[in-house]
Design a protein around this motif. Structure first.
Motif, PDB file in Angstrom:
ATOM      1  N   LYS A  51       0.584  -1.067   0.059  1.00 52.19           N
ATOM      2  CA  LYS A  51      -0.276   0.025   0.182  1.00 52.19           C
ATOM      3  C   LYS A  51       1.285   1.349  -0.087  1.00 52.19           C
ATOM      4  CE  LYS A  51      -4.169  -2.155   2.263  1.00 52.19           C
ATOM      5  NZ  LYS A  51      -5.114  -2.099   3.266  1.00 52.19           N
ATOM      6  N   THR A  58       0.640   5.892  -8.196  1.00 54.87           N
ATOM      7  CA  THR A  58      -0.292   6.013  -8.838  1.00 54.87           C
ATOM      8  C   THR A  58      -0.098   7.583  -8.905  1.00 54.87           C
ATOM      9  OG1 THR A  58      -0.959   6.889  -6.258  1.00 54.87           O
ATOM     10  CG2 THR A  58      -1.408   4.458  -7.527  1.00 54.87           C
ATOM     11  N   SER A  95      -2.346  -3.939  -5.610  1.00 62.55           N
ATOM     12  CA  SER A  95      -3.048  -3.054  -5.840  1.00 62.55           C
ATOM     13  C   SER A  95      -4.556  -2.890  -5.420  1.00 62.55           C
ATOM     14  CB  SER A  95      -4.128  -4.953  -6.668  1.00 62.55           C
ATOM     15  OG  SER A  95      -5.574  -5.000  -6.576  1.00 62.55           O
ATOM     16  N   GLU A  96      -4.531  -2.882  -4.212  1.00 61.90           N
ATOM     17  CA  GLU A  96      -5.222  -2.180  -3.125  1.00 61.90           C
ATOM     18  C   GLU A  96      -5.535  -0.281  -3.495  1.00 61.90           C
ATOM     19  OE1 GLU A  96      -6.226  -3.191   0.990  1.00 61.90           O
ATOM     20  OE2 GLU A  96      -5.862  -5.703  -0.049  1.00 61.90           O
ATOM     21  N   THR A  97      -3.977   0.116  -3.363  1.00 66.02           N
ATOM     22  CA  THR A  97      -3.779   1.168  -3.565  1.00 66.02           C
ATOM     23  C   THR A  97      -4.066   2.193  -5.409  1.00 66.02           C
ATOM     24  OG1 THR A  97      -1.373   1.223  -3.542  1.00 66.02           O
ATOM     25  CG2 THR A  97      -2.821   1.531  -1.518  1.00 66.02           C
ATOM     26  N   ASN A  99      -5.648   0.869  -7.525  1.00 64.98           N
ATOM     27  CA  ASN A  99      -6.992   0.277  -8.476  1.00 64.98           C
ATOM     28  C   ASN A  99      -6.522  -0.395  -9.479  1.00 64.98           C
ATOM     29  OD1 ASN A  99      -9.019   0.571  -6.468  1.00 64.98           O
ATOM     30  ND2 ASN A  99      -8.800   2.965  -7.134  1.00 64.98           N
TER      31      ASN A  99
END
Length: 184
Positions: A51, A58, A95-97, A99
């Motif tokens: 994360k 990102t 993956s969670e942060t 997307n």
């Protein structure tokens, strides 16, 4: 786009870009984190670190077109022994942060290899070069894949995984690890 990580692969594979969250030094806090993740069952360490790195990626234009995150697989025997794949929990956090979906069933390790810890770069590469296999290659066609692992030392495991991924038509490979081993 060019850094110590990407330079390790110059002349070896066509790598889009690569990064690590930390440098890895012996007897450091990073080593302690990695050991907790790999050997003490602390899966949450991998998710949290994923994360953390994901938040940074990102914001980077180099990682905006990633389609899929793929962890370096463990052989099933080793994964059962450990209880999980440390690279998979790192991929989950990314993956969670970010997307972006992740998958642990496309790149698989079909050969159980001995530990890499005391091997040279060439010995490591020879140990893993035929260890990987691609399942569902059509799902990868023309995709930008982020290949992830816990620590980059010689790069042999990541290189072997990337070589296999790059056999699929149109695949671009970028890499990310929790740590980059420094010898100094």
């Amino acid at each position: 786009p060019e850094n110590d990580f990407t330079k390790k692969f110059w002349g070896r594979i066509n790598l889009n870009t690569a990064t690590s969250l930390f440098y890895f030094y012996k007897k450091s806090k990073t080593q302690n984190l990695i050991h907790n993740l790999k050997y003490k069952g602390k899966k949450e360490v991998g998710v949290i670190l994923g994360k953390m790195l994901g938040k940074t990626l990102t914001k980077s234009p180099l990682y905006q077109d990633i389609d899929l995150i793929i962890p370096i697989p463990l052989h099933l025997k080793k994964e059962i022994q450990r209880g999980y794949n440390q690279s998979s929990v790192f991929a989950q956090g990314l993956s969670e942060t970010m997307n972006i979906p992740w998958s642990s069933d496309i790149l698989i390790r079909n050969i159980h290899t001995e530990t890499q810890t005391k091997k040279s770069r060439l010995e490591r590469f020879e140990n893993v070069v035929r260890a990987f296999e691609i399942r569902k290659p059509r799902l990868l066609e023309n995709q930008h894949v982020l290949l992830v692992d816990d620590v980059l030392t010689t790069g042999a495991t990541l290189e072997a995984g990337a070589i296999k991924l790059l056999e699929v038509e149109g695949v671009k490979v970028s890499m990310a690890t929790i740590a980059f081993a420094k010898n100094d």
